[in-house]
Scaffold this motif. Structure first.
Motif, short mmCIF file in Angstrom:
data_model
loop_
_atom_site.label_atom_id
_atom_site.label_comp_id
_atom_site.label_asym_id
_atom_site.label_seq_id
_atom_site.Cartn_x
_atom_site.Cartn_y
_atom_site.Cartn_z
N LEU A 16 0.82 -1.21 0.00
CA LEU A 16 0.00 0.00 0.00
C LEU A 16 0.85 1.26 0.00
N SER A 17 1.92 1.26 0.78
CA SER A 17 2.78 2.44 0.86
C SER A 17 3.36 2.80 -0.51
N ALA A 18 3.89 1.82 -1.21
CA ALA A 18 4.47 2.09 -2.54
C ALA A 18 3.42 2.56 -3.52
N THR A 19 2.25 1.97 -3.47
CA THR A 19 1.18 2.37 -4.38
C THR A 19 0.70 3.77 -4.08
N MET A 20 0.50 4.09 -2.81
CA MET A 20 -0.02 5.41 -2.45
C MET A 20 0.98 6.53 -2.71
N ARG A 21 2.28 6.22 -2.76
CA ARG A 21 3.26 7.25 -3.10
C ARG A 21 3.03 7.81 -4.50
N THR A 22 2.36 7.06 -5.36
CA THR A 22 2.10 7.53 -6.72
C THR A 22 0.91 8.48 -6.78
N PHE A 23 0.20 8.63 -5.67
CA PHE A 23 -0.95 9.53 -5.59
C PHE A 23 -0.47 10.86 -5.03
N ALA A 24 -0.57 11.93 -5.80
CA ALA A 24 -0.12 13.24 -5.35
C ALA A 24 -1.05 13.77 -4.25
N THR A 25 -0.46 14.19 -3.16
CA THR A 25 -1.24 14.76 -2.05
C THR A 25 -0.67 16.12 -1.67
N GLY A 26 -1.54 17.01 -1.27
CA GLY A 26 -1.11 18.31 -0.79
C GLY A 26 -0.41 18.18 0.55
N ILE A 27 0.47 19.11 0.84
CA ILE A 27 1.22 19.12 2.09
C ILE A 27 0.71 20.25 2.97
N CYS A 28 0.39 19.90 4.20
CA CYS A 28 -0.14 20.86 5.16
C CYS A 28 0.65 20.77 6.45
N VAL A 29 0.47 21.79 7.28
CA VAL A 29 1.01 21.76 8.63
C VAL A 29 -0.15 21.85 9.59
N LEU A 30 -0.20 20.89 10.50
CA LEU A 30 -1.19 20.86 11.56
C LEU A 30 -0.56 21.45 12.81
#
Length: 174
Positions: A16-30
């Motif tokens: 799952l980790s390798a597959t999800m790395r191909t999905f672009a996600t926004g970066i936020c700070v909490l």
């Protein structure tokens, strides 16, 4: 070539980790805080799992590792801010991915002020939200927090910062 049958798919290893790395996600700070000996101790962490859940009522979600030191602080405070980062914040995003001491040092270097509705730090970022805990769900190795959005703001300046293929990158129209 034939399509896999359901039984054949079970033989494929699950990464799952390798597959999800191909999905672009926004970066936020909490950001959130704890009251310690009469004053506020702010903390912040980089978040890659943030999403809008509902417009009416205004709700967002984020996932925090259940073994992270910031989760207890978040649940005690019941408020937080999320600042959506742009490409100028690569160093900050990397610094806030570290341990609590590294995060505290990084917070001293960034432009931020306590939010009017929550008191959590709002960073100088293209977009930000202040939230109050609406619900939580412990699932797998994370706790999913649902926040009621109390305030929003920001301004577009530079391309957003995203994570894809394990690296922080600028999102451009090209």
């Amino acid at each position: 070539m034939t399509a896999d049958t359901p039984n054949e798919r079970h033989d494929v290893s699950l990464d799952l980790s390798a597959t999800m790395r191909t999905f672009a996600t926004g970066i936020c700070v909490l950001t959130t805080f704890a009251e310690v000996e009469g004053h506020r101790r702010h903390d912040a962490v980089t978040v890659r799992s943030f999403a809008s859940v509902s417009l009416e009522p205004p709700l967002v979600s984020l996932a925090v590792r259940r073994d992270s030191d910031i989760l207890g602080v978040l649940l005690a405070a019941e408020v937080w801010a999320v600042s959506i980062l742009d490409v100028a914040a690569v160093d900050l995003a990397q610094a806030l991915d570290g341990d609590q001491e590294a995060r505290a040092r990084a917070l001293l270097t960034c432009a931020a002020s306590p939010g009017d509705r929550t008191g959590a730090l709002v960073l100088d970022a293209p977009g930000w939200l202040e939230c109050a805990l609406h619900d939580r769900h412990d699932t797998g190795d994370h706790t999913v927090l649902i926040g009621e959005v109390l305030a929003t703001g920001g301004r577009h300046r530079r391309p957003p910062l995203v994570s894809v293929n394990g690296r922080l990158r600028a999102l451009s129209e090209a």
